[in-house]
Write a protein that holds these residues in place. Structure first.
Motif, PDB file in Angstrom:
ATOM      1  N   SER A  28       0.732  -1.179  -0.061  1.00 27.79           N
ATOM      2  CA  SER A  28      -0.116  -0.042  -0.045  1.00 27.79           C
ATOM      3  C   SER A  28       0.806   1.376  -0.129  1.00 27.79           C
ATOM      4  O   SER A  28       0.488   2.177  -0.715  1.00 27.79           O
ATOM      5  CB  SER A  28      -0.766  -0.134   1.267  1.00 27.79           C
ATOM      6  OG  SER A  28      -1.562   0.921   1.105  1.00 27.79           O
ATOM      7  N   LYS A  32       1.021   4.119  -2.903  1.00 29.01           N
ATOM      8  CA  LYS A  32       0.580   5.300  -2.780  1.00 29.01           C
ATOM      9  C   LYS A  32       1.598   6.157  -3.115  1.00 29.01           C
ATOM     10  O   LYS A  32       1.443   7.237  -3.845  1.00 29.01           O
ATOM     11  CB  LYS A  32       0.618   5.705  -1.009  1.00 29.01           C
ATOM     12  CG  LYS A  32      -0.386   6.800  -0.891  1.00 29.01           C
ATOM     13  CD  LYS A  32      -0.595   6.805   0.757  1.00 29.01           C
ATOM     14  CE  LYS A  32      -1.397   5.844   1.318  1.00 29.01           C
ATOM     15  NZ  LYS A  32      -1.635   6.170   2.950  1.00 29.01           N
ATOM     16  N   THR A 121      -9.617   6.367   1.095  1.00 28.69           N
ATOM     17  CA  THR A 121      -9.735   4.878   1.352  1.00 28.69           C
ATOM     18  C   THR A 121      -8.639   4.637   2.449  1.00 28.69           C
ATOM     19  O   THR A 121      -7.517   5.287   2.464  1.00 28.69           O
ATOM     20  CB  THR A 121      -9.086   3.880   0.081  1.00 28.69           C
ATOM     21  OG1 THR A 121      -8.235   4.624  -0.530  1.00 28.69           O
ATOM     22  CG2 THR A 121     -10.515   3.888  -0.757  1.00 28.69           C
ATOM     23  N   LYS A 122      -8.803   3.744   3.165  1.00 27.33           N
ATOM     24  CA  LYS A 122      -7.903   3.407   4.448  1.00 27.33           C
ATOM     25  C   LYS A 122      -6.590   2.523   3.788  1.00 27.33           C
ATOM     26  O   LYS A 122      -5.424   2.951   4.023  1.00 27.33           O
ATOM     27  CB  LYS A 122      -8.500   2.458   5.497  1.00 27.33           C
ATOM     28  CG  LYS A 122      -9.350   3.084   6.270  1.00 27.33           C
ATOM     29  CD  LYS A 122     -10.119   2.041   7.366  1.00 27.33           C
ATOM     30  CE  LYS A 122     -11.431   3.065   7.920  1.00 27.33           C
ATOM     31  NZ  LYS A 122     -12.223   1.946   8.447  1.00 27.33           N
ATOM     32  N   LYS A 123      -6.962   1.537   2.755  1.00 31.60           N
ATOM     33  CA  LYS A 123      -5.733   0.817   2.188  1.00 31.60           C
ATOM     34  C   LYS A 123      -5.817   1.186   0.750  1.00 31.60           C
ATOM     35  O   LYS A 123      -6.960   1.102   0.147  1.00 31.60           O
ATOM     36  CB  LYS A 123      -5.928  -0.587   2.638  1.00 31.60           C
ATOM     37  CG  LYS A 123      -4.765  -1.457   2.011  1.00 31.60           C
ATOM     38  CD  LYS A 123      -4.925  -2.808   2.352  1.00 31.60           C
ATOM     39  CE  LYS A 123      -3.576  -3.521   1.970  1.00 31.60           C
ATOM     40  NZ  LYS A 123      -3.697  -3.907   0.506  1.00 31.60           N
ATOM     41  N   THR A 124      -4.980   1.787   0.181  1.00 30.66           N
ATOM     42  CA  THR A 124      -4.767   2.365  -1.485  1.00 30.66           C
ATOM     43  C   THR A 124      -4.685   1.161  -1.917  1.00 30.66           C
ATOM     44  O   THR A 124      -4.079   0.039  -1.887  1.00 30.66           O
ATOM     45  CB  THR A 124      -3.308   3.245  -1.469  1.00 30.66           C
ATOM     46  OG1 THR A 124      -3.385   4.209  -0.453  1.00 30.66           O
ATOM     47  CG2 THR A 124      -3.732   3.652  -2.897  1.00 30.66           C
ATOM     48  N   SER A 125      -5.902   1.183  -2.918  1.00 25.99           N
ATOM     49  CA  SER A 125      -6.215   0.120  -3.914  1.00 25.99           C
ATOM     50  C   SER A 125      -5.141   0.336  -5.189  1.00 25.99           C
ATOM     51  O   SER A 125      -5.570   1.241  -6.035  1.00 25.99           O
ATOM     52  CB  SER A 125      -7.457  -0.188  -4.244  1.00 25.99           C
ATOM     53  OG  SER A 125      -7.763  -1.002  -5.503  1.00 25.99           O
TER      54      SER A 125
END
Lengths: 504, 130
Positions: A28, A32, A121-125
């Motif tokens: 992640s 980012k 988003t909490k966890k970047t996709s």
């Protein structure tokens, strides 16, 4: 270093970023970082690039200096001194002042979409970012390419990525909408390819400048029925890509199924496809009044249908979606009138719509973020919970309706002037009336969502509004004001692009 | 003459593929049949492009060392349509794969492949308002 090297980089950089974030999607933090770097490059590269053409593989027209290898004598005897010397042997990207403005604004919108997606988003996709970057690359190529088949290839890539953006949104009915869009897209894409094939059959060419030269110099009979059929096919493809009637309903559905950051780029696709394919049609078939009339008629219907459909919806995502499709009608009117002034106004409206519709999607995305509902009848009193965001969202609505001193006022004013100058003042009247109706629709929606008393059953999240999203909204507001107050910054450059539609 | 008939045959087949595809897409209710119809349209267009690049008594556009340049230029087929079709086939395959994957997901979720049940405008509108 030659500044034209930046021309292909506008497409290459987002593609490289897309591949990297997809490969590294499990990490992640790294995703980012690549996301931020790639996003920042998107608006910067068009500023660094120098105006000119980029010939892939270095294959220039022979008249420009020729190929790096010697041609066989027999081939040279055929080509030398003939019009074949002017032909483009490879894919060409053309970059001028108009393209610079469009690509800068597009890059800015794409950058903001990536930033918002990472922030919200909490966890970047990595997969989601992949689709945002690929769509950005496809849109950049749309604006730059002078090759009609290359346009088709990126059109199909963009169509696939759009479906991907809807599928990851997890909105109910997204799979059904995705399949429906793909089925329609298969017909739209195939018909567009059929048009390209027929043009290729008649001219032996896929380079747009070469096709225009062959038709306008009489090397190909402009009234050939096959060519007229090809015009029809290209217009069909244009309608599908743009989401003008009869595709307005599916296009609105697509917008409403996306996440706000995805919807920003989804509507950007429609806007960019509208001007790119529209300009190709005008350049190749500018001698056909029927083609221009068809574009004009469909655009007027789209404007009226868009606002009418928006008025009867209870879902604000759908209202914006229908209004966005309606606003595309204004761009179509500019292109359909086919005068230098009207095309400039249409392009100006396109640039403004890229910003304003994205601004609105983010604003109403915040309403969804706070309430988890998009039904207007369930909303109310949100001004207490998000006062600044509410004010910015209302201002975005005013900008779309064409309220001065925002940018859309200037482009709609220019469109009205172009309609009057083209001898169709009735069109100007229709556009003014529809702008007033849009304004009233926004007032009604803003009152229902922000000002009226909050319903007891409505639960508002205590989570604060993401700062990145607020910053993006303020950036968009500043752009709207700058373009609105100093339209010459944009219009002069777009005028150059509009004039190329009439040049051989 | 016989070879020209081949080209004509290819063009007629291309037209038939497109018409059959359109009819399947519009009139058939099964989603899989609709997808096959959509693929037929793309295949028809590809065949049309290949037929455009066909040259009577032509040879492939590959210049070998022992060839005479003049006879090569006189006989070689136009290579651009073939290059375009290759790209188009790849795009068509990707699109087809995604459509089929969507059909599989929808079948697993709903237990039906009826387009009336799955892609109904009213149903999608209601879902959107939920």
């Amino acid at each position: 270093m030659d500044g034209t090297i930046f021309i292909p980089l506008m497409v290459v950089i987002p593609i490289i970023c897309a591949v990297l974030v997809n490969l590294l999607h499990e990490h992640s933090g790294v995703t980012k970082i690549f996301g931020y770097i790639g996003a920042i490059c998107l608006p910067i590269v068009p500023i660094l690039a120098v105006y000119g053409n980029h010939f892939f593989g270095g294959y220039q027209p022979l008249a420009n200096g020729g190929l790096t290898v010697a041609l066989p004598e027999a081939a040279n005897a055929i080509i030398s001194g003939s019009f074949l010397e002017l032909f483009h042997p490879a894919i060409t990207y053309a970059f001028g002042p108009g393209q610079q403005v469009i690509l800068f604004v597009l890059g800015l919108v794409a950058m903001c979409a990536v930033f918002i997606s990472i922030a919200e988003t909490k966890k970047t996709s990595g997969v989601y970012l992949y689709m945002l970057f690929m769509l950005s690359a496809a849109l950049m190529a749309f604006v730059l390419t002078d090759d009609i088949f290359n346009l088709y290839v990126f059109f199909e890539i963009a169509a696939l990525v759009q479906v991907g953006l809807i599928l990851v949104s997890r909105v109910r009915g997204n799979y059904e909408t995705g399949l429906k869009y793909m089925l329609l897209g298969e017909v739209g894409g195939s018909f567009m390819l059929l048009g390209i094939a027929l043009i290729l059959g008649l001219t032996g060419n896929v380079n747009i400048s070469d096709i225009v030269m062959m038709i306008h110099t009489g090397l190909v009979n402009p009234t050939n029925p096959v060519l007229l059929f090809a015009a029809g096919m290209l217009i069909y493809g244009w309608l599908y890509a743009t989401g003008l009637p009869p595709f307005n309903a599916i296009k609105s559905e697509i917008y409403s199924k996306g996440l706000p950051s995805g919807s920003m780029l989804l509507q950007s696709f429609s806007v960019i496809a509208c001007i790119s394919i529209g300009l190709v049609i005008i350049r190749i078939f500018g001698y056909l009044p029927t083609a221009q009339m068809a574009m004009l008629a469909v655009s007027v219907i789209a404007m009226i249908l868009g606002i009418c459909m928006a008025m009867v919806q209870d879902d604000y995502k759908r209202i914006i979606a229908y209004l966005a499709v309606g606003e595309l009608g204004y761009i179509g009117v500019g292109l359909g009138l086919a005068t230098p002034l009207s095309i400039t106004a249409g392009l100006f409206q396109a640039v403004n719509e890229l910003v304003v519709t994205s601004f609105l999607f983010i604003g109403f995305g915040l309403v969804l973020y706070k309430t988890r509902t998009s039904k207007i009848s369930k909303l109310g009193g949100l001004v207490e919970y998000m006062p600044v965001a509410a004010l910015l969202t209302v201002l975005a609505g005013f900008a779309m309706a064409g309220v001065p001193p925002f940018n859309v006022f200037q482009s709609k004013y220019l469109l009205c002037q172009a309609a009057i100058a083209a001898g169709i003042p009735e069109l100007a009247v229709i556009m003014i009336i529809l702008s007033i109706v849009t304004f009233l629709a926004f007032l009604k929606m803003a009152y229902a969502i922000f000002l009226r008393p909050k319903p007891d059953e409505l639960e508002v999240s205590s989570a604060s509004v993401p700062k990145t999203t607020m910053a993006v909204m303020i950036v968009f507001l500043i752009i709207c004001l700058i373009i609105g107050l100093f339209p010459g910054l944009v219009v002069d450059k777009l005028g150059v692009l509009a004039l190329t539609a009439f040049a051989l | 003459m016989a070879i020209e008939i081949v080209q004509c045959g290819a063009l007629i087949t291309a037209a038939l593929l497109m018409i059959i595809g359109l009819v399947a897409l519009v009139y058939l209710d099964n989603v899989l049949k609709k997808i096959i119809g959509a693929a037929f349209i793309g295949d028809g267009v590809n065949l049309l492009i290949i037929a455009l690049g066909y040259r009577v008594n032509g040879i492939p556009y590959i210049f070998l060392q022992n060839m005479d340049v003049n006879s090569f230029l006189g006989q070689a087929s136009y290579p651009l349509p073939f290059a375009l079709v290759l790209t188009s086939i790849v795009i068509g395959a990707s699109t087809l794969a995604v459509m089929l994957a969507l059909a599989v997901v929808l079948y697993k979720r709903n237990g039906t492949l009826s387009a009336t049940a799955l892609l109904n405008d009213k149903k999608l509108g209601e879902e959107n308002n939920e």
